[in-house]
Enzyme design. Structure first.
Site, PDB file in Angstrom:
ATOM      1  N   HIS A  65       0.818  -1.201   0.000  1.00 22.03           N
ATOM      2  CA  HIS A  65       0.000   0.000   0.000  1.00 22.03           C
ATOM      3  C   HIS A  65       0.864   1.267   0.000  1.00 22.03           C
ATOM      4  O   HIS A  65       0.578   2.237  -0.703  1.00 22.03           O
ATOM      5  CB  HIS A  65      -0.922  -0.027   1.223  1.00 22.03           C
ATOM      6  CG  HIS A  65      -1.691   1.223   1.444  1.00 22.03           C
ATOM      7  ND1 HIS A  65      -1.352   2.140   2.417  1.00 22.03           N
ATOM      8  CD2 HIS A  65      -2.774   1.731   0.807  1.00 22.03           C
ATOM      9  CE1 HIS A  65      -2.194   3.148   2.366  1.00 22.03           C
ATOM     10  NE2 HIS A  65      -3.076   2.925   1.406  1.00 22.03           N
ATOM     11  N   GLU A  68       2.245   1.790  -3.404  1.00 16.87           N
ATOM     12  CA  GLU A  68       1.210   2.338  -4.290  1.00 16.87           C
ATOM     13  C   GLU A  68       1.161   3.868  -4.156  1.00 16.87           C
ATOM     14  O   GLU A  68       1.129   4.598  -5.142  1.00 16.87           O
ATOM     15  CB  GLU A  68      -0.144   1.718  -3.923  1.00 16.87           C
ATOM     16  CG  GLU A  68      -1.344   2.337  -4.603  1.00 16.87           C
ATOM     17  CD  GLU A  68      -2.447   2.683  -3.620  1.00 16.87           C
ATOM     18  OE1 GLU A  68      -2.802   3.875  -3.538  1.00 16.87           O
ATOM     19  OE2 GLU A  68      -2.944   1.760  -2.913  1.00 16.87           O
ATOM     20  N   HIS A  69       1.173   4.371  -2.915  1.00 20.41           N
ATOM     21  CA  HIS A  69       1.171   5.825  -2.709  1.00 20.41           C
ATOM     22  C   HIS A  69       2.394   6.478  -3.345  1.00 20.41           C
ATOM     23  O   HIS A  69       2.287   7.507  -3.987  1.00 20.41           O
ATOM     24  CB  HIS A  69       1.200   6.142  -1.206  1.00 20.41           C
ATOM     25  CG  HIS A  69      -0.145   6.240  -0.583  1.00 20.41           C
ATOM     26  ND1 HIS A  69      -0.547   7.327   0.158  1.00 20.41           N
ATOM     27  CD2 HIS A  69      -1.191   5.390  -0.585  1.00 20.41           C
ATOM     28  CE1 HIS A  69      -1.770   7.131   0.589  1.00 20.41           C
ATOM     29  NE2 HIS A  69      -2.193   5.962   0.155  1.00 20.41           N
TER      30      HIS A  69
END
Lengths: 423, 429
Positions: A65, A68-69
């Site tokens: 996650h 992804e950012h």
């Protein structure tokens, strides 16, 4: 390119595996003003332990996650801003099994696709930007902690699974993400973001050949390898604990019930079981079932009650949830009704009419570009084509449903998560 | 309207049709329009849910659900929306297009027929809506109203509107209040149902493969028993052009992240509103990912996890919503207002303007691919008596200049600041 016509649903799918191993899937839609591209990696929140050059490596919760950012950062600036200023609406998400980057736009599709493919394949992280992101993600995690529906879900996963990483939040914790450095991110990017471990799906008024051409020009030539992963020791079919409770400021108690099922190997069988399980849940407790009508009229559930099947890498469970004054009672009623159906059999006319409803629902789900692309990507990673869904739905028999209901809703397999209101 | 046809098909009943073969789903909505008021909001919100429990032909949930299954999983769902101070309540019906169903050619007619029966021919006892249905749906409505507390972002905006528009209908939630709901009796609700069925303006919307005349014929058949009396005169939205002294309001709840919400009025620009300029201004300020709030307050200064603005064009109100650390209140508030001042003083780059316009136009064009977005747009147009379509609106946006956006910003005034923070014991940690 390979061209498959799905006559019954009026769709044509073009697909090709490029020289570098990337699978491109295009579903042309004539007359649409919007186009949509979805670029996904077979890497999600559950992929925390993997083998590299013969060594097993453990990574903290939340890396997929976090990555992804940070992927939107480029050496020249920010891809989010670039795509937006080019008229596209970009976004990304990380699930338990995949990370996906997508955009929709009404013009400049090819330019936007170019940007999408470039920023996802070229990592650029600095110590400074990673430190800053820790603050932003910590806020996101805190927001999740304030969200009763997330808490009720995460607690259920903790109660159901002893070893699978699904028990931890995809975003990680404030502590686990504090361990992440630019090196962690470069490393995981290198391990997972290979053409052979990714898929590109696109839909809209598009030329399929052109999509492949752009992918060929932008992406690396070497396919890379698919890393072996470990989702922890094999799970028993029993939950860790059968009940888990939290207290928050909510208006009415929230609950989520889960029942552990045996995972099935990837492929059509898996997809068939998901569709069949959904239908079985509808028959047992969906809005047209006798149980639903009874619970609703007794005020034990309201119209936000849901049920269905949910899967993630290494596991699958049946679930039901919503708001209720008495979640324990709802659980008991579901178990009793499953026993009754096991003993007296499935109501055939309800089965037939639900099948009809599922066919209508399936057809309609294809109208959503994001749904279609997500389903195609997931199908690619798990070895099936979601567009075969109509045939699979038609092939479901009463016996399949009967057998599923007999085995899936046993009290000993279940855990119940409740969020009660703070008084 | 280029792509839609709108006609009056019965007294005070309009049908808007968008005919397209893009979708496999047909979409139909029927909406009863009423003045939003504290007195009636909960009744108007409750009626569709009670009707959805059963009609004369299918008197309970099970038989109604079975009928919907037979129609290939058609859904007929209660819907309550507001457009400014107009409350629109009714049903949204979605169904598979019969084009893809071998051997079916009248699914549209059957589906609209069933929608009509649910609205017009409820199951009754002694002439009244069934008490058990009314009572259990009252409870559900109360639960739903209370559940706005569960999502703190929504909750902060609901509270902001209540405080900002305490003296105006706009401050009334689309579902009304728990207190008003609890007072409703089956007799009251039956009377109110009959009254609105007879007097409310009705807006219907269809999107799918059928042409206007097929839909019109189906509707006229299905709604032939619709009573039509004197129309309610003068429903509309009161627009307040000025702000008084800024109201500040702080509340505490058990949360880990604070929510700062600001309510603005668009001011005198609403006297002759240029909706295109208003929309572009909002996209520059906080309505897009290239906006000042997103890029400066969130990205550059990391003051918020999210910060965005939205416009309610009917009422001429702009709401800003942000998630912040409790101790960043003053800093975040100052920065949000500083970004507005920057726009007022003309600090908008050509790039910002183009980014905002592109964002708005993309959103508008993408709406053309979504039946639900088209429904919402045309319902809004019908409420305001506007007759331009999405494409025409996109063309207006194209022509907006920096000066147009600055003019809107100069007219905007801050009305209310609402802050949701944690409990004291939480703050001590």
């Amino acid at each position: 390119m390979k061209r498959i016509e799905y006559g019954k649903i009026g769709e044509t799918v073009y697909s090709e595996t490029l020289e570098n191993g990337l699978c491109c899937i295009v579903v042309p839609k004539k007359g649409f003003s919007k186009s949509y591209a979805f670029f996904a990696v077979n890497y999600g929140g559950c992929d925390r332990r993997f083998a590299l050059d013969g060594y097993w490596i453990d990574t903290p919760a939340g890396v997929a996650h976090f990555l992804e950012h940070k992927m939107f950062d480029t050496e020249g600036g920010n891809a989010l801003a670039l795509l937006s200023s080019n008229g596209a609406s970009p976004n990304a998400f990380t699930s338990s099994g995949i990370t996906a980057y997508h955009f929709e736009c009404t013009e400049n599709f090819e330019d936007n696709l170019n940007v999408l493919l470039s920023f996802v394949s070229v990592p650029y992280f600095t110590k400074e930007s990673v430190d800053k992101e820790q603050g932003i993600i910590a806020q996101e995690i805190k927001m999740g902690e304030d969200s009763p529906s997330r808490v009720v879900y995460q607690n259920l996963m903790k109660a159901l699974y002893a070893n699978n990483p699904i028990k931890d939040s995809i975003a990680g914790t404030v502590e686990s993400i504090a361990e992440i450095t630019p090196e962690t991110l470069y490393h995981c990017h290198k391990v997972f973001y290979h053409p052979v471990n990714m898929v590109l799906c696109a839909t809209g008024d598009l030329n399929p050949e052109k999509v492949c051409e752009i992918a060929r020009a932008v992406l690396p030539e070497s396919p890379g390898e698919i890393a072996q992963r470990d989702y922890g020791a094999e799970e028993s079919m029993l939950p860790v604990k059968s009940i888990i409770e939290a207290q928050m400021s909510v208006s009415a108690p929230l609950f989520m019930l889960g029942s552990k099922l045996e995972p099935i190997a990837d492929g059509d069988r898996h997809y068939f079981r998901m569709l069949m399980g959904e239908l079985a849940c509808m028959l047992l407790m969906g809005p047209s079932s006798p149980l639903y009508a009874r619970l609703y009229s007794e005020g034990l559930i309201n119209n936000r009650f849901y049920s269905g099947l949910s899967d993630f890498p290494g596991g699958v469970f049946a679930t039901a949830g919503g708001e209720s004054k008495n979640p324990e009672k709802v659980k008991d009623e579901i178990i009793n009704e499953a026993e009754r159906i096991s003993r007296f059999g499935v109501d055939i006319s309800l089965f037939n009419s639900l099948k009809k409803a599922s066919i209508g629902g399936f057809l309609r789900s294809l109208d959503s570009m994001d749904n279609s692309c997500y389903a195609l990507a997931e199908g690619h990673f798990r070895g099936y084509s979601p567009f075969n869904g109509l045939e699979l739905l038609e092939s479901i028999s009463v016996e399949d449903i009967q057998a599923f209901i007999e085995s899936a809703f046993k009290s000993e397999r279940m855990a119940l998560s409740i969020v009660k209101s703070k008084t | 309207m280029k792509n839609a046809v709108r006609k009056t098909i019965m007294p005070n009943v309009e049908l808007t049709c968008v005919t397209t073969d893009k979708f496999k789903t047909g979409y139909f909505s029927v909406n009863l329009l009423n003045q939003l008021s504290a007195k009636d909001a909960s009744k108007n919100a409750l009626i569709p849910s009670v009707l959805r429990r059963g009609c004369a032909k299918y008197p309970d949930m099970e038989s109604l659900a079975a009928a919907l299954n037979e129609l290939y999983g058609t859904t007929i769902e209660p819907v309550v929306r507001t457009k400014g101070e107009i409350q629109c309540s009714g049903f949204i019906t979605t169904f598979a297009d019969d084009k893809y169903l071998p051997g079916e050619n009248d699914l549209l007619e059957r589906v609209i027929g069933l929608t009509g029966e649910i609205l017009l021919a409820p199951v009754t006892r002694g002439g009244l809506l069934q008490a058990d249905y009314v009572n259990s749906e009252k409870e559900n409505l109360c639960d739903q109203i209370r559940s706005s507390l569960n999502d703190k972002r929504t909750y902060s905006l609901v509270r902001l509107k209540e405080i900002m528009c305490a003296e105006e209908a706009f401050g009334v939630d689309r579902l009304g209040t728990v207190a008003a709901t609890e007072k409703i009796t089956p007799i009251m609700l039956t009377k109110h149902y009959k009254k609105i069925l007879e007097n409310s303006e009705i807006q219907m919307f269809y999107c799918g493969t059928a042409d206007f005349s097929r839909v019109e014929t189906a509707v006229l058949h299905a709604f032939s028993i619709l009573p039509r009396g004197e129309a309610d005169a003068g429903i509309g939205t009161q627009i307040r052009l000025d702000c008084g002294e800024v109201k500040y309001h702080t509340e505490s709840l058990d949360v880990t992240q604070g929510k700062l919400a600001l309510g603005f009025r668009l001011g005198e620009t609403m006297y002759t509103p240029d909706y295109a300029a208003i929309t572009v201004f909002n996209a520059i300020f906080g309505g897009s990912v290239t906006s000042k709030l997103f890029l400066n307050v969130r990205e550059k200064l990391s003051l918020c996890y999210f910060a965005s603005s939205s416009i309610e064009k009917h009422k001429g109100v702009m709401l800003v919503s942000s998630g912040i650390e409790f101790d960043k209140y003053q800093e975040a508030l100052d920065e949000i207002l500083a970004q507005l001042s920057a726009i007022r003083s003309g600090d908008i780059t050509g790039q910002e303007l183009e980014g905002a316009k592109k964002y708005v136009i993309t959103t508008l064009k993408a709406s053309m691919d979504s039946a639900m977005a088209l429904d919402s747009f045309y319902l809004g147009q019908a409420v305001e008596g506007l007759d331009f379509g999405l494409e025409e609106f996109a063309a207006f946006v194209e022509r907006i200049s920096i000066e147009d956006a600055v003019a809107v910003a100069k007219s905007v005034c801050l009305d209310t600041v609402y802050f949701l923070k944690g409990n004291q014991e939480e703050a001590m940690k």
